[in-house]
Design a protein around this motif. Structure first.
Motif, PDB file in Angstrom:
ATOM      1  N   ASP A 171       9.661  -6.205   3.757  1.00 15.80           N
ATOM      2  CA  ASP A 171       9.050  -6.697   4.258  1.00 15.80           C
ATOM      3  C   ASP A 171       9.612  -6.361   6.095  1.00 15.80           C
ATOM      4  OD1 ASP A 171       7.577  -8.137   3.220  1.00 15.80           O
ATOM      5  OD2 ASP A 171       8.962  -9.953   2.476  1.00 15.80           O
ATOM      6  N   LEU A 172      10.002  -6.015   6.623  1.00 10.19           N
ATOM      7  CA  LEU A 172      11.606  -6.005   7.626  1.00 10.19           C
ATOM      8  C   LEU A 172      11.524  -4.992   7.948  1.00 10.19           C
ATOM      9  CD1 LEU A 172      14.380  -8.201   7.686  1.00 10.19           C
ATOM     10  CD2 LEU A 172      12.529  -8.383   8.330  1.00 10.19           C
ATOM     11  N   THR A 173      10.601  -3.894   7.133  1.00 15.40           N
ATOM     12  CA  THR A 173      10.318  -2.387   7.903  1.00 15.40           C
ATOM     13  C   THR A 173       9.006  -1.678   7.612  1.00 15.40           C
ATOM     14  OG1 THR A 173      11.178  -1.811   5.886  1.00 15.40           O
ATOM     15  CG2 THR A 173      12.803  -1.569   7.653  1.00 15.40           C
ATOM     16  N   LEU A 174       8.990  -1.428   6.824  1.00 16.91           N
ATOM     17  CA  LEU A 174       7.618  -0.255   5.872  1.00 16.91           C
ATOM     18  C   LEU A 174       6.158  -1.547   5.716  1.00 16.91           C
ATOM     19  CD1 LEU A 174       5.946   1.879   5.758  1.00 16.91           C
ATOM     20  CD2 LEU A 174       6.502   1.123   3.232  1.00 16.91           C
ATOM     21  N   LEU A 175       6.499  -2.999   5.763  1.00 12.35           N
ATOM     22  CA  LEU A 175       5.343  -4.018   5.937  1.00 12.35           C
ATOM     23  C   LEU A 175       5.104  -4.038   6.573  1.00 12.35           C
ATOM     24  CD1 LEU A 175       5.887  -5.067   1.745  1.00 12.35           C
ATOM     25  CD2 LEU A 175       4.458  -3.461   2.840  1.00 12.35           C
ATOM     26  N   LYS A 176       5.343  -4.392   7.507  1.00 10.64           N
ATOM     27  CA  LYS A 176       5.445  -5.258   9.188  1.00 10.64           C
ATOM     28  C   LYS A 176       5.108  -4.324  10.013  1.00 10.64           C
ATOM     29  CE  LYS A 176       8.131  -6.848  13.092  1.00 10.64           C
ATOM     30  NZ  LYS A 176       9.923  -7.106  13.250  1.00 10.64           N
ATOM     31  N   ILE A 178       2.049  -3.166   8.537  1.00 12.31           N
ATOM     32  CA  ILE A 178       0.528  -3.123   8.216  1.00 12.31           C
ATOM     33  C   ILE A 178      -0.091  -3.891   8.740  1.00 12.31           C
ATOM     34  CG2 ILE A 178      -1.026  -2.963   6.282  1.00 12.31           C
ATOM     35  CD1 ILE A 178       1.821  -1.152   4.767  1.00 12.31           C
ATOM     36  N   LYS A 179      -1.257  -4.310   9.146  1.00  9.19           N
ATOM     37  CA  LYS A 179      -2.110  -5.286   9.572  1.00  9.19           C
ATOM     38  C   LYS A 179      -2.533  -6.197   8.553  1.00  9.19           C
ATOM     39  CE  LYS A 179      -0.542  -4.623  14.302  1.00  9.19           C
ATOM     40  NZ  LYS A 179       0.573  -5.703  14.165  1.00  9.19           N
ATOM     41  N   ASN A 180      -3.141  -5.410   8.284  1.00  3.30           N
ATOM     42  CA  ASN A 180      -4.544  -5.880   6.474  1.00  3.30           C
ATOM     43  C   ASN A 180      -3.344  -6.829   4.871  1.00  3.30           C
ATOM     44  OD1 ASN A 180      -6.497  -6.532   4.084  1.00  3.30           O
ATOM     45  ND2 ASN A 180      -6.523  -4.465   4.940  1.00  3.30           N
ATOM     46  N   ARG A 181      -3.690  -7.876   4.950  1.00  2.25           N
ATOM     47  CA  ARG A 181      -2.645  -8.706   4.801  1.00  2.25           C
ATOM     48  C   ARG A 181      -2.390  -8.360   2.715  1.00  2.25           C
ATOM     49  NH1 ARG A 181      -3.369 -15.113   6.666  1.00  2.25           N
ATOM     50  NH2 ARG A 181      -5.969 -13.886   6.056  1.00  2.25           N
ATOM     51  N   LEU A 182      -4.209  -8.090   2.340  1.00  2.00           N
ATOM     52  CA  LEU A 182      -4.158  -8.079   1.015  1.00  2.00           C
ATOM     53  C   LEU A 182      -4.221  -6.230   0.735  1.00  2.00           C
ATOM     54  CD1 LEU A 182      -5.614  -8.221  -0.999  1.00  2.00           C
ATOM     55  CD2 LEU A 182      -7.680  -7.041  -0.882  1.00  2.00           C
ATOM     56  N   LEU A 183      -3.384  -5.220   1.666  1.00  2.00           N
ATOM     57  CA  LEU A 183      -3.013  -4.034   1.173  1.00  2.00           C
ATOM     58  C   LEU A 183      -1.080  -4.179   1.507  1.00  2.00           C
ATOM     59  CD1 LEU A 183      -3.234  -0.853   0.795  1.00  2.00           C
ATOM     60  CD2 LEU A 183      -3.562  -0.662   3.638  1.00  2.00           C
ATOM     61  N   ARG A 184      -1.112  -4.976   2.019  1.00  2.00           N
ATOM     62  CA  ARG A 184       0.380  -5.755   2.451  1.00  2.00           C
ATOM     63  C   ARG A 184       0.865  -5.971   0.912  1.00  2.00           C
ATOM     64  NH1 ARG A 184       0.543  -7.748   7.041  1.00  2.00           N
ATOM     65  NH2 ARG A 184       0.602  -9.837   5.769  1.00  2.00           N
ATOM     66  N   SER A 185       0.258  -7.193   0.726  1.00  2.00           N
ATOM     67  CA  SER A 185       0.957  -7.588  -0.982  1.00  2.00           C
ATOM     68  C   SER A 185       0.545  -6.512  -1.646  1.00  2.00           C
ATOM     69  CB  SER A 185      -0.633  -8.791  -0.897  1.00  2.00           C
ATOM     70  OG  SER A 185       0.026  -9.098  -1.891  1.00  2.00           O
ATOM     71  N   VAL A 186      -0.223  -5.968  -1.907  1.00  2.00           N
ATOM     72  CA  VAL A 186      -0.371  -5.363  -3.463  1.00  2.00           C
ATOM     73  C   VAL A 186       0.618  -3.595  -2.985  1.00  2.00           C
ATOM     74  CG1 VAL A 186      -1.511  -2.553  -4.109  1.00  2.00           C
ATOM     75  CG2 VAL A 186      -3.363  -4.905  -3.063  1.00  2.00           C
ATOM     76  N   ARG A 188       3.642  -3.987  -1.619  1.00  2.00           N
ATOM     77  CA  ARG A 188       5.224  -5.133  -2.200  1.00  2.00           C
ATOM     78  C   ARG A 188       5.093  -5.710  -3.149  1.00  2.00           C
ATOM     79  NH1 ARG A 188       7.385  -9.920  -2.182  1.00  2.00           N
ATOM     80  NH2 ARG A 188       8.720 -10.031  -0.585  1.00  2.00           N
ATOM     81  N   LYS A 189       3.416  -5.596  -3.749  1.00  2.00           N
ATOM     82  CA  LYS A 189       3.936  -5.809  -5.566  1.00  2.00           C
ATOM     83  C   LYS A 189       4.126  -4.084  -6.067  1.00  2.00           C
ATOM     84  CE  LYS A 189       1.529  -9.500  -6.155  1.00  2.00           C
ATOM     85  NZ  LYS A 189       0.072 -10.363  -6.899  1.00  2.00           N
ATOM     86  N   GLY A 190       3.520  -2.932  -5.854  1.00  2.00           N
ATOM     87  CA  GLY A 190       3.983  -2.112  -6.121  1.00  2.00           C
ATOM     88  C   GLY A 190       5.832  -1.414  -6.148  1.00  2.00           C
ATOM     89  N   LEU A 191       5.753  -1.700  -5.270  1.00  2.00           N
ATOM     90  CA  LEU A 191       7.415  -1.468  -4.752  1.00  2.00           C
ATOM     91  C   LEU A 191       8.381  -2.291  -5.724  1.00  2.00           C
ATOM     92  CD1 LEU A 191       7.502  -1.018  -0.730  1.00  2.00           C
ATOM     93  CD2 LEU A 191       7.885   0.882  -2.430  1.00  2.00           C
ATOM     94  N   LEU A 192       7.641  -3.679  -5.916  1.00  2.00           N
ATOM     95  CA  LEU A 192       9.204  -4.226  -6.984  1.00  2.00           C
ATOM     96  C   LEU A 192       8.843  -4.270  -8.316  1.00  2.00           C
ATOM     97  CD1 LEU A 192       7.955  -7.685  -4.484  1.00  2.00           C
ATOM     98  CD2 LEU A 192      10.190  -6.334  -4.608  1.00  2.00           C
ATOM     99  N   MET A 193       7.118  -3.223  -8.488  1.00  4.04           N
ATOM    100  CA  MET A 193       6.981  -3.174  -9.945  1.00  4.04           C
ATOM    101  C   MET A 193       7.745  -2.619 -10.690  1.00  4.04           C
ATOM    102  SD  MET A 193       5.364  -4.031 -12.568  1.00  4.04           S
ATOM    103  CE  MET A 193       4.421  -4.378 -12.258  1.00  4.04           C
ATOM    104  N   ILE A 194       8.441  -0.610  -9.515  1.00  2.85           N
ATOM    105  CA  ILE A 194       9.423  -0.172  -8.891  1.00  2.85           C
ATOM    106  C   ILE A 194      10.558  -0.596 -10.081  1.00  2.85           C
ATOM    107  CG2 ILE A 194      10.027   2.666  -8.331  1.00  2.85           C
ATOM    108  CD1 ILE A 194       6.957   2.784  -6.905  1.00  2.85           C
ATOM    109  N   VAL A 195      10.669  -1.422  -8.952  1.00  2.89           N
ATOM    110  CA  VAL A 195      12.608  -1.690  -9.509  1.00  2.89           C
ATOM    111  C   VAL A 195      12.855  -2.346 -10.661  1.00  2.89           C
ATOM    112  CG1 VAL A 195      14.541  -3.646  -8.196  1.00  2.89           C
ATOM    113  CG2 VAL A 195      12.892  -2.095  -6.539  1.00  2.89           C
ATOM    114  N   LEU A 196      11.263  -3.293 -11.428  1.00  3.93           N
ATOM    115  CA  LEU A 196      11.505  -3.856 -12.412  1.00  3.93           C
ATOM    116  C   LEU A 196      11.325  -2.064 -13.390  1.00  3.93           C
ATOM    117  CD1 LEU A 196      11.210  -6.335 -14.572  1.00  3.93           C
ATOM    118  CD2 LEU A 196       8.280  -6.205 -13.802  1.00  3.93           C
ATOM    119  N   LEU A 197      10.924  -2.084 -13.596  1.00  8.68           N
ATOM    120  CA  LEU A 197      11.144  -0.697 -14.238  1.00  8.68           C
ATOM    121  C   LEU A 197      11.587  -0.165 -14.782  1.00  8.68           C
ATOM    122  CD1 LEU A 197       6.969   1.150 -13.501  1.00  8.68           C
ATOM    123  CD2 LEU A 197       7.797  -0.872 -16.059  1.00  8.68           C
TER     124      LEU A 197
END
Length: 475
Positions: A171-176, A178-186, A188-197
């Motif tokens: 949120d403080l670096t890469l996603l900051k 990106i202006k599109n909120r939907l793309l930013r949310s997608v 973010r979830k992709g990064l967290l899914m990698i950590v979860l896997l």
């Protein structure tokens, strides 16, 4: 010669001693006890059992009996050999021990036949020893698994903390950027899914499920099966949200219509698109439905065309009626001069000639419903003022009873008609002028978006009580 005889006697004595020691070494030692076999182990008898050259029946009987006793698989085992025929007796708990004893006797030296009379005991129906053994084995396995469970729990906590830290850093670096909120949310979830896997992979490795861990980390097998079957709709909506965020067919606040549902876009997440209808209702449409359906965006182009129809009589000069209706639309403040309004003859109906009016307004500023209403009211009032008839469909009225009629004198009739005509003209003129000048019936003609936006701010958020671990609420 006496010396030679003495040496010969010494060699004979030494040879006898050596022979005795060798014979003692050949004496078989006591057989070792054999541990009971598990249920899944196979039991095979030796190919041959040698007793002594040209063994006697008694030696064979003794040898076989001692072997059966030392295994502790048999109760009161006994072997009797007569003329090379071995008779086995006793009892055992398992059929495989019964078979093993027969094979053993057949493989013994100088045994020509075997009569196996060993009885196989049926287990007692109230014997729970096997169940207790299974429970003991399960308890031992559970106790041995406690360290792995603790380590897996620690890895799970570290994975959750890693997901939180990854989301914060993103949120403080890469996603900051990106202006599109939907793309930013997608993303973010992709990064967290990698950590979860990765955390799930470590947990499976610690648990000893190496092959399953490799399958999960490879994106096939169990994970693919779950996504493909159980979460097919969720995966479809997720992919549709990615495509919608890349193509941007609409923006927040746009008035759209999908599958006959019309409303202002309030929020777009990975599951669906939230609309607020013109009636003030929250409507959530799955993203897959939106992506595969026809989208009517009424806001992307601010110019909106309006049309309505008015019927005039056949005695009316149509060109004059068209010109009057066009002038009314040109004089209206909400109607655009470019494109220019148009009045066309649409149909020759049974009692009227139907005229259809077309005009353009700024849809981002004015309401097409209100402007349509104002234009129809003003055209009607102007037509009535100019004496342009607007008859309804012809009807036939039948009076089953007689209708009383009173005859008037010629002077009275002319005077009555003149008074009635003047009164009707006065009332109609006053009414028409009032309708033309007055626009209070439609209000300020402004777009409904301001009212809908205010209502959406006052309304309860449908997802305000949801707790999403992978992403924050979109605002």
């Amino acid at each position: 010669m006496p010396y030679l005889n003495g040496l010969l006697i010494i060699f004979v004595v030494i040879g006898g001693i050596a022979t005795d020691s060798t014979a003692q070494d050949d004496v078989p030692s006591e057989p070792q006890k054999v541990k009971p076999l598990d249920d899944n182990e196979t039991l095979e008898a030796p190919k041959s059992v040698n007793v002594t050259p040209a063994a006697e029946d008694s030696d064979i009987s003794l040898r076989l009996t001692r072997i059966l006793e030392v295994t502790e698989w048999y109760y009161q085992p006994s072997v009797r050999v007569d003329e090379g025929v071995a008779f086995l007796s006793g009892s055992t708990d398992d059929i495989k021990y019964y078979t093993w004893a027969g094979d053993l006797a057949r493989s013994t030296q100088d045994v020509v036949a075997v009569v196996n009379r060993i009885e196989v005991k049926e287990p007692d129906i109230w014997d729970f020893s096997s169940s207790f053994l299974s429970l003991q084995k399960l308890g031992r396995n559970l106790a041995q698994s406690i360290p792995m469970i603790l380590i897996a729990g620690v890895i799970l906590l570290l994975t959750l903390f890693g997901m939180f830290l990854t989301g914060l850093i993103a949120d403080l670096t890469l996603l900051k950027r990106i202006k599109n909120r939907l793309l930013r949310s997608v993303l973010r979830k992709g990064l967290l899914m990698i950590v979860l896997l990765f955390g799930v992979y470590l947990i499976l490795q610690v648990s000893g499920l190496t092959r399953l861990a490799a399958t999960v980390i490879g994106g096939t097998g169990l994970l693919g099966l779950i996504i493909g079957i159980a979460f097919r709709d969720i995966a479809e909506n997720f992919l549709a949200s990615v495509l919608i965020s890349m193509q941007n067919p609409f923006r927040y606040g746009d008035l759209i219509e999908v599958e006959g549902i019309q409303g202002f876009v309030q929020r777009v997440n990975t599951r669906g698109t939230l609309l607020m209808s013109l009636e003030g209702n929250h409507i959530q449409i799955p993203n897959a439905t939106i992506y595969k359906s026809v989208i009517h965006n009424y806001t992307s182009n601010p110019k909106v065309r309006l049309d309505f129809m008015i019927g005039v009589g056949y005695d009316v000069a149509l060109s004059e009626a068209q010109s009057i209706a066009k002038d009314i639309m040109l004089d209206h403040p909400a109607v655009l001069n470019d494109p220019e309004p148009t009045v066309l003859i649409e149909e020759l109906a049974s009692s009227t000639v139907n005229l259809r009016m077309f005009c353009w307004i700024d849809g981002s500023k004015y309401s097409h419903l209100k402007v349509n209403s104002a234009l129809m009211r003003q055209v009607k009032a102007t037509f009535e003022e100019q004496g342009i008839s607007m008859p309804d469909d012809a009807r036939e009225v039948v009076f089953p009873d007689a209708v009383p009629v009173r005859m008037l004198d010629a002077n009275d009739e002319v005077e009555h008609q003149e008074v009635s005509r003047q009164k009707a003209v006065t009332e109609q003129t006053s009414k028409s002028q009032t309708d033309i000048l007055d626009s209070s019936g439609e209000g300020d003609l402004m777009n409904e978006y301001v009212d809908i936006k205010r209502q959406s701010q006052q309304a309860r958020d449908p997802e305000e009580d949801s707790t999403d671990l992978l992403s924050p609420a979109l605002t």
